[in-house]
Design a protein around this motif. Structure first.
Motif, PDB file in Angstrom:
ATOM      1  N   TYR A 108       8.121 -33.131 -41.287  1.00  0.00           N
ATOM      2  CA  TYR A 108       7.939 -32.985 -39.850  1.00  0.00           C
ATOM      3  C   TYR A 108       6.489 -32.664 -39.504  1.00  0.00           C
ATOM      4  N   ALA A 109       6.099 -33.108 -38.319  1.00  0.00           N
ATOM      5  CA  ALA A 109       4.874 -32.634 -37.670  1.00  0.00           C
ATOM      6  C   ALA A 109       5.282 -31.955 -36.375  1.00  0.00           C
ATOM      7  N   PHE A 110       4.557 -30.910 -36.003  1.00  0.00           N
ATOM      8  CA  PHE A 110       4.927 -30.135 -34.823  1.00  0.00           C
ATOM      9  C   PHE A 110       3.709 -29.976 -33.933  1.00  0.00           C
ATOM     10  N   LEU A 111       3.842 -30.370 -32.671  1.00  0.00           N
ATOM     11  CA  LEU A 111       2.774 -30.265 -31.671  1.00  0.00           C
ATOM     12  C   LEU A 111       3.238 -29.273 -30.614  1.00  0.00           C
ATOM     13  N   CYS A 112       2.491 -28.185 -30.431  1.00  0.00           N
ATOM     14  CA  CYS A 112       3.005 -27.119 -29.576  1.00  0.00           C
ATOM     15  C   CYS A 112       1.883 -26.277 -28.999  1.00  0.00           C
ATOM     16  N   SER A 113       2.200 -25.598 -27.891  1.00  0.00           N
ATOM     17  CA  SER A 113       1.257 -24.691 -27.244  1.00  0.00           C
ATOM     18  C   SER A 113       2.018 -23.516 -26.630  1.00  0.00           C
ATOM     19  N   GLY A 114       1.310 -22.401 -26.422  1.00  0.00           N
ATOM     20  CA  GLY A 114       1.861 -21.282 -25.674  1.00  0.00           C
ATOM     21  C   GLY A 114       2.960 -20.524 -26.394  1.00  0.00           C
ATOM     22  N   ASN A 115       3.534 -19.541 -25.680  1.00  0.00           N
ATOM     23  CA  ASN A 115       4.590 -18.711 -26.261  1.00  0.00           C
ATOM     24  C   ASN A 115       5.833 -19.512 -26.594  1.00  0.00           C
ATOM     25  N   LEU A 116       6.183 -20.462 -25.722  1.00  0.00           N
ATOM     26  CA  LEU A 116       7.354 -21.288 -25.972  1.00  0.00           C
ATOM     27  C   LEU A 116       7.162 -22.089 -27.248  1.00  0.00           C
ATOM     28  N   GLY A 117       5.991 -22.705 -27.397  1.00  0.00           N
ATOM     29  CA  GLY A 117       5.712 -23.468 -28.610  1.00  0.00           C
ATOM     30  C   GLY A 117       5.749 -22.591 -29.847  1.00  0.00           C
ATOM     31  N   PHE A 118       5.189 -21.391 -29.744  1.00  0.00           N
ATOM     32  CA  PHE A 118       5.197 -20.468 -30.887  1.00  0.00           C
ATOM     33  C   PHE A 118       6.618 -20.075 -31.278  1.00  0.00           C
ATOM     34  N   ASN A 119       7.447 -19.732 -30.286  1.00  0.00           N
ATOM     35  CA  ASN A 119       8.820 -19.310 -30.583  1.00  0.00           C
ATOM     36  C   ASN A 119       9.593 -20.396 -31.329  1.00  0.00           C
ATOM     37  N   ILE A 120       9.438 -21.636 -30.879  1.00  0.00           N
ATOM     38  CA  ILE A 120      10.173 -22.727 -31.524  1.00  0.00           C
ATOM     39  C   ILE A 120       9.614 -22.999 -32.910  1.00  0.00           C
ATOM     40  N   LEU A 121       8.287 -22.998 -33.048  1.00  0.00           N
ATOM     41  CA  LEU A 121       7.665 -23.229 -34.360  1.00  0.00           C
ATOM     42  C   LEU A 121       8.126 -22.190 -35.369  1.00  0.00           C
ATOM     43  N   SER A 122       8.097 -20.919 -34.983  1.00  0.00           N
ATOM     44  CA  SER A 122       8.467 -19.861 -35.930  1.00  0.00           C
ATOM     45  C   SER A 122       9.932 -19.951 -36.334  1.00  0.00           C
ATOM     46  N   GLU A 123      10.788 -20.422 -35.434  1.00  0.00           N
ATOM     47  CA  GLU A 123      12.204 -20.604 -35.768  1.00  0.00           C
ATOM     48  C   GLU A 123      12.409 -21.814 -36.671  1.00  0.00           C
TER      49      GLU A 123
END
Length: 295
Positions: free
Chosen positions: A3-18
């Motif tokens: 997988y590759a993950f493209l994310c920003s902000g608190n929402l992006g962090f929460n999903i990435l860490s999960e």
């Protein structure tokens, strides 16, 4: 699968860490201000690119790190700040998808949950859709519909999004793995687009009817920058108002203070009680005027 993950902000962090605990995430793209995501990648030795990927920056990152050697299977975008170009989309051998905070094709663009409250929508939602070269224009994979309550703020709505993004992403991944997903083309004739908001956009127009001002305030309430007006030349940020049946004379100027305890303001079609604001108000008097041309 990779997988590759493209994310920003608190929402992006929460999903990435999960997702990190269960998925083989090969690299992350984020913006330079998403420090929690950057720190997470550093601590977990995840290859990451920060900043705007446009131009040659993304290409150079891909080539410098030999990412073309092992194309990922799935690319996931959550709350990412930048339009994703074809050279990034094409890294996914199976599917590249984004989760957008509206019921597409309505509310393409930025901060759709805030715009939906401002516009007095009764429902919003989140949509998993294929990433293409447009802005939130790709085929729909799955949607979740969410009611907007009369007391919802932009922040409270985003909290609900936080609880639904992860189940939606897991559902889409499961469908991709089992090859049991179907795509629905967006009806461009029904599409709406709303742009980026900045703090300066929060100014209240007291010529608006009270219902619009009510929605305007709650959509941008703390911890967002907030709706604001001016009293005696000083900015006043307002976080909460309530519809009021306080009596008024139509001939009074809109924005007039009709009562100080409670704090009641006149609008064209009725009154609003200001129940939360930032800072303090000194020497406020009946017949003072909240307006925008006295700075």
């Amino acid at each position: 699968m990779k997988y590759a993950f493209l994310c920003s902000g608190n929402l992006g962090f929460n999903i990435l860490s999960e997702l990190y605990n269960t998925l083989d995430i090969k690299f992350v793209f984020t913006d330079s201000k998403s420090l929690s995501i950057i720190d997470f990648c550093k601590k977990n030795d995840i290859l990451f690119f920060k900043g705007n990927p446009r131009g040659d920056k993304a290409i150079n990152f891909i080539e410098d790190n030999n990412l073309n050697i092992y194309k990922v299977d799935i690319l996931i975008s959550v709350n990412y700040l930048f339009i994703i170009q074809d050279n990034i989309i094409n890294l996914a051998s199976k599917v590249a998808f984004n989760v957008h905070g509206s019921l597409l094709p309505k509310y393409r663009g930025r901060t759709p949950h805030v715009w939906s409250i401002i516009n007095n929508e009764k429902y919003t939602g989140i949509t998993a859709h294929i990433i293409d070269s447009g802005c939130d224009t790709g085929d729909i994979i799955e949607q979740i519909k969410i009611p907007i309550e009369s007391n919802d703020t932009g922040a409270s709505l985003l909290e609900r999004y936080n609880t639904l993004y992860l189940p939606l992403i897991k559902s889409v991944i499961g469908k991709i793995a089992s090859k049991a997903f179907f795509l629905e083309k967006q009806d461009n004739k029904k599409a709406t687009y709303f742009g980026k908001r900045v703090p300066e956009d929060g100014e209240i127009n007291w010529e608006w009817q009270k219902e619009r001002i009510y929605n305007w305030v709650r959509a941008q309430a703390y911890p967002y920058p907030g709706a604001f007006t001016y009293l005696k030349g000083k900015q006043l940020v307002i976080d909460e108002v309530q519809l009021s049946d306080f009596g008024f004379d139509y001939s009074y100027e809109n924005g007039s203070i009709l009562s100080t305890t409670p704090l009641i303001v006149k609008t064209p079609n009725g009154c609003l009680e200001i129940t939360k604001f930032r800072g303090s108000i000194e020497n406020i008097e009946i017949n003072d005027i909240l307006k925008n041309d006295n700075r």
